[in-house]
Design a protein around this motif. Structure first.
Motif, PDB file in Angstrom:
ATOM      1  N   LEU A 254       0.842  -1.200   0.000  1.00 30.28           N
ATOM      2  CA  LEU A 254       0.000   0.000   0.000  1.00 30.28           C
ATOM      3  C   LEU A 254       0.876   1.248   0.000  1.00 30.28           C
ATOM      4  O   LEU A 254       0.664   2.181  -0.767  1.00 30.28           O
ATOM      5  CB  LEU A 254      -0.899  -0.025   1.245  1.00 30.28           C
ATOM      6  N   TYR A 255       1.894   1.215   0.864  1.00 34.26           N
ATOM      7  CA  TYR A 255       2.829   2.339   0.969  1.00 34.26           C
ATOM      8  C   TYR A 255       3.504   2.607  -0.379  1.00 34.26           C
ATOM      9  O   TYR A 255       3.595   3.750  -0.838  1.00 34.26           O
ATOM     10  CB  TYR A 255       3.860   2.018   2.050  1.00 34.26           C
ATOM     11  N   LYS A 260       3.764   5.752  -5.535  1.00 31.45           N
ATOM     12  CA  LYS A 260       3.726   5.720  -7.010  1.00 31.45           C
ATOM     13  C   LYS A 260       2.603   6.614  -7.549  1.00 31.45           C
ATOM     14  O   LYS A 260       2.787   7.365  -8.509  1.00 31.45           O
ATOM     15  CB  LYS A 260       3.508   4.263  -7.443  1.00 31.45           C
ATOM     16  N   LEU A 261       1.393   6.538  -6.882  1.00 29.47           N
ATOM     17  CA  LEU A 261       0.222   7.237  -7.399  1.00 29.47           C
ATOM     18  C   LEU A 261       0.243   8.732  -7.084  1.00 29.47           C
ATOM     19  O   LEU A 261      -0.057   9.561  -7.944  1.00 29.47           O
ATOM     20  CB  LEU A 261      -1.053   6.623  -6.825  1.00 29.47           C
ATOM     21  N   PHE A 262       0.584   9.068  -5.848  1.00 29.66           N
ATOM     22  CA  PHE A 262       0.410  10.454  -5.426  1.00 29.66           C
ATOM     23  C   PHE A 262       1.688  11.263  -5.398  1.00 29.66           C
ATOM     24  O   PHE A 262       1.654  12.483  -5.377  1.00 29.66           O
ATOM     25  CB  PHE A 262      -0.258  10.493  -4.037  1.00 29.66           C
ATOM     26  N   THR A 268      11.383   7.227  -7.393  1.00 28.65           N
ATOM     27  CA  THR A 268      10.820   5.900  -7.180  1.00 28.65           C
ATOM     28  C   THR A 268      11.458   4.896  -8.124  1.00 28.65           C
ATOM     29  O   THR A 268      10.813   3.981  -8.596  1.00 28.65           O
ATOM     30  CB  THR A 268       9.297   5.901  -7.411  1.00 28.65           C
ATOM     31  N   SER A 269      12.717   5.112  -8.404  1.00 31.32           N
ATOM     32  CA  SER A 269      13.391   4.213  -9.339  1.00 31.32           C
ATOM     33  C   SER A 269      13.275   2.762  -8.860  1.00 31.32           C
ATOM     34  O   SER A 269      13.298   2.486  -7.658  1.00 31.32           O
ATOM     35  CB  SER A 269      14.856   4.595  -9.484  1.00 31.32           C
ATOM     36  N   LEU A 270      13.118   1.877  -9.798  1.00 29.26           N
ATOM     37  CA  LEU A 270      12.852   0.468  -9.503  1.00 29.26           C
ATOM     38  C   LEU A 270      13.906  -0.121  -8.566  1.00 29.26           C
ATOM     39  O   LEU A 270      13.598  -0.807  -7.603  1.00 29.26           O
ATOM     40  CB  LEU A 270      12.838  -0.302 -10.833  1.00 29.26           C
ATOM     41  N   ILE A 271      15.183   0.216  -8.851  1.00 31.02           N
ATOM     42  CA  ILE A 271      16.281  -0.337  -8.066  1.00 31.02           C
ATOM     43  C   ILE A 271      16.104   0.004  -6.588  1.00 31.02           C
ATOM     44  O   ILE A 271      16.268  -0.831  -5.700  1.00 31.02           O
ATOM     45  CB  ILE A 271      17.638   0.224  -8.559  1.00 31.02           C
TER      46      ILE A 271
END
Ligand code: UDP
Ligand code: MG
Length: 322
Positions: A254-255, A260-262, A268-271
């Motif tokens: 959820l976090y 990601k959304l807000f 928020t790089s995948l790594i």
């Protein structure tokens, strides 16, 4: 007419040829004095020495001695279990066949049974075994077993114990579970007490156990604890673990989703997010696994109890009903 007896003595025997004659005569002496009807059930657990022939010879002159011979060595628990299945006495007394337990203590065990206890456990207060390899592990194991099972006795490992037959009839033994008989008896609703008994050093033959049984005892203890607490409600055990794992995983995901959304502008790089994402997903999957395992276990216990018509309770007595 079926035989009705007061006492059955159950003796597991593995390579004890040097002890059997003396054991038999001491037992006979102690039991005859009591004036009760008794039988001695000697279970030869596939001995490789002359034990069986000694027993056979003794049985020829003593009709009270019954000998069961295993095809091979199945272990002390199996030997005791066979003895229980053949025992006809109202009270069953188990002991070692190596003269470390003393038949002279039997009358005192029976006194406690007469007082109304279902199980009387022997306590080798002054134990004559090596300290580091035997007594120390045993002290620790006993403390642990008391904590986990709630049965407050000092010496689970002492074989000299007395049981009412109806308690034994409600217990099935597996593996090396004879050590946990008092705990399993508690599960069947028994009143348990203990008395101090004598203990002698081994004169003939060798001990069959060593330090290597420690891990076995710990694994058996986990099994017994599970059986005692959750055997009729396994979903509580698996369910709680599954729900907490799933919940934590859900919070993590959820976090991540909120980030990601807000807050898409944040880094928020995948790594950077990968480890947390993995943990979240793992916890959710583990949670689902545990929950379904609990549900499967619920189905299994229904099969277990219903297929064998086993009740989930044990009755002490009924008044006013045939
Ligand atoms: N015993 C048995 N089968 C086995 C090992 C032991 O029937 O595979 C019997 C053994 O003959 C004895 C009792 O179980 O009567 C306890 O064994 P032991 O005296 O060696 O154990 P300890 O007293 O040293 O713990
Ligand atoms: Mg012994």
């Amino acid at each position: 007419m079926p035989e009705k007896l007061d006492i059955s003595i159950v003796l597991p025997i593995y390579n004890e040829e040097g002890n059997l004659k003396e054991l038999h005569s001491k037992l006979t002496e102690s039991l005859t004095k009591l004036g009760l009807e008794y039988e001695i059930i000697a279970v030869d657990d596939g001995s490789k020495d002359n034990s069986f022939n000694v027993l056979k010879e003794l049985a020829q002159s003593d009709p009270k001695l019954k000998v069961i011979r295993f095809r091979t060595n199945f272990g002390q628990t199996a030997a005791m279990s066979a003895g229980f299945h053949h025992a006809k006495g109202d009270v069953i007394i188990t002991m070692d066949s190596d003269l470390q337990n003393d038949p002279a203590d039997i009358p005192r065990l029976l006194e406690k049974i007469d007082e109304g206890y279902d199980v009387v456990s022997g306590w080798r207060a002054d134990r004559k075994d090596k300290f580091f390899s035997r007594r120390l592990p045993s002290i620790i194991a006993n403390k642990l077993i008391v904590k986990m099972t709630g049965v407050k006795i000092h010496d689970f490992g002492c074989s000299l114990k007395a049981y009412k037959k109806e308690i034994i009839d409600n217990i099935n033994l597996y593996g090396e579970m004879h050590r946990f008989l008092p705990a399993l008896a508690k599960w069947a609703g028994a009143n348990i007490t203990e008395i101090k008994v004598q203990h002698h050093p081994r004169k003939y033959g060798k001990s069959k156990y060593g330090i290597s049984r420690t891990t076995k005892v710990i694994l058996d203890l986990i099994t017994v604890k599970f059986l005692l607490s959750y055997s009729t409600k396994p979903i509580r055990f698996f369910g709680y673990m599954g729900l907490s794992s799933g919940f934590i995983g859900f919070i993590i995901c959820l976090y991540l989703s909120i980030g990601k959304l807000f807050f898409p502008s944040e880094d928020t790089s995948l790594i950077k997010r990968m480890p947390l994402l993995l943990l979240g997903v793992l916890l959710i999957l583990v949670g689902i696994q545990l929950l379904t395992m609990g549900l499967l276990a619920e189905i299994m216990i229904r099969t277990y109890y219903e297929s064998q018509k086993k009740p989930i309770y044990h009755i002490r007595e009924i008044i006013g009903k045939e």
